[in-house]
Design an enzyme around this catalytic site. Sequence first.
Site, mmCIF file in Angstrom:
data_model
loop_
_atom_site.group_PDB
_atom_site.id
_atom_site.type_symbol
_atom_site.label_atom_id
_atom_site.label_comp_id
_atom_site.label_asym_id
_atom_site.label_seq_id
_atom_site.Cartn_x
_atom_site.Cartn_y
_atom_site.Cartn_z
ATOM 1 N N GLU A 252 0.768 -1.059 0.059
ATOM 2 C CA GLU A 252 0.010 0.033 -0.231
ATOM 3 C C GLU A 252 0.973 1.363 0.028
ATOM 4 O O GLU A 252 1.048 1.853 0.932
ATOM 5 C CB GLU A 252 -1.094 -0.106 1.226
ATOM 6 C CG GLU A 252 -1.850 -1.321 1.219
ATOM 7 C CD GLU A 252 -3.014 -1.250 2.104
ATOM 8 O OE1 GLU A 252 -2.977 -0.327 3.033
ATOM 9 O OE2 GLU A 252 -3.835 -2.152 2.045
ATOM 10 N N GLU A 347 -4.429 -9.094 -1.958
ATOM 11 C CA GLU A 347 -5.081 -8.683 -0.854
ATOM 12 C C GLU A 347 -6.576 -8.358 -0.615
ATOM 13 O O GLU A 347 -6.756 -7.242 -1.396
ATOM 14 C CB GLU A 347 -4.346 -7.587 0.321
ATOM 15 C CG GLU A 347 -4.680 -7.423 1.419
ATOM 16 C CD GLU A 347 -3.886 -6.530 2.290
ATOM 17 O OE1 GLU A 347 -4.537 -5.582 3.066
ATOM 18 O OE2 GLU A 347 -2.722 -6.237 2.026
#
Length: 381
Positions: A252, A347
Amino acid sequence: MMQYVKHSLLAGGLLLLLAGGCQKKGDDTPTPAPPTPVNPTPAVASQVALWLTTPDKSALFQRVRLPLNFGAPLAGDANPVIAVDTTKTYQGIDGFGYTLTGGSAQVIHQLGAPARAALLKELFATDSTSLGVSYLRVSIGASDLSAQVFTYDDLPGGQTDVNLDKFSLGPDQTDLIPVLKEILAVNPSIKIMGSPWTAPAWMKVNADAGNPAKGGSLAPQYYDAYAKYFVKYVQAMQAQGIAIDAVTLQNEPLNPFNNPSMLMQAPEQAAFIRNSVGPAFAAAGITTIIICYDHNADRPDYPISVLGDAGARPYVDGSAFHLYGGSIDALSTVHNAFPAKNIYFTEQYVAAPGNFSADLAWAVNNLIIGATRNWSRNVLE
């Protein structure tokens, strides 16, 4: 549309054992009928091997021994048509699996040996009664689902370690590495991806003043040191008997709010790959593949920018995506821009204790969408 079966379609038929009457010539004693089997073999061979899980848990990965065969659709049948053309191939799939977080490793490792062995067999064995998980994602250092925050080269404030003389996998020797070794004993061919949540704090600028593990960015003067950090990680894990198939360079990279976390904009990641980590892997003879991005589907411009960098592109195998924002169609956008580069779905968090029926419906729906509308290679969290 793709159909999901365990491992593969089964070609050929079932061997039917027929009991014939056998008696001596002249012996008129009737031959007794064979006993009826408890689980009679289906009279019709099945083209598909089927394992069933139902939302109400009445069946949990249960082998269903009923004939399931392809045929012409019936008039008025509203069910979807599943067409399998063995002469055509589409995307390859590296595997399906989960993230083994630090927290999960800790819980698993604290189980008694018999319970742990049974759980790992159920998850990772490749026999007909186990899930056969084929891909794992682990954090490089701590993730936001670890018991404490750490990297493999943490130092007191003001100190640096450019040569990484103090690099150590020590924090993961307690739970993660022992569990990974047990998993590999069950399934030696499983693939493992590593993703960092942050670089060591001494490599960062503009991090949270009270918690330097949170936010901030990689300082340009430490690009080469951080590249060496990845090299040492892959080599140290290999020394433990754990091969790292792939790495992403920042989990991220547009989210500075996790603890730990680190920002890494697309131009920064392209420069890091082009000038530091790509050449470092090549010089060390490391074949672990490099995957860019590793964030939500709402920013396809990020991986397109990295892959568009002529210096970075040769080192990058593909792009990784999460699905907390944006549409999964964005994976196709990136694939169409760079069709020679692979796409990974890495994810989608589901909180414990979860809702089995709703979570199962979500997973099935997203797996089907991902397989039929995009070019996805591997993993779910």
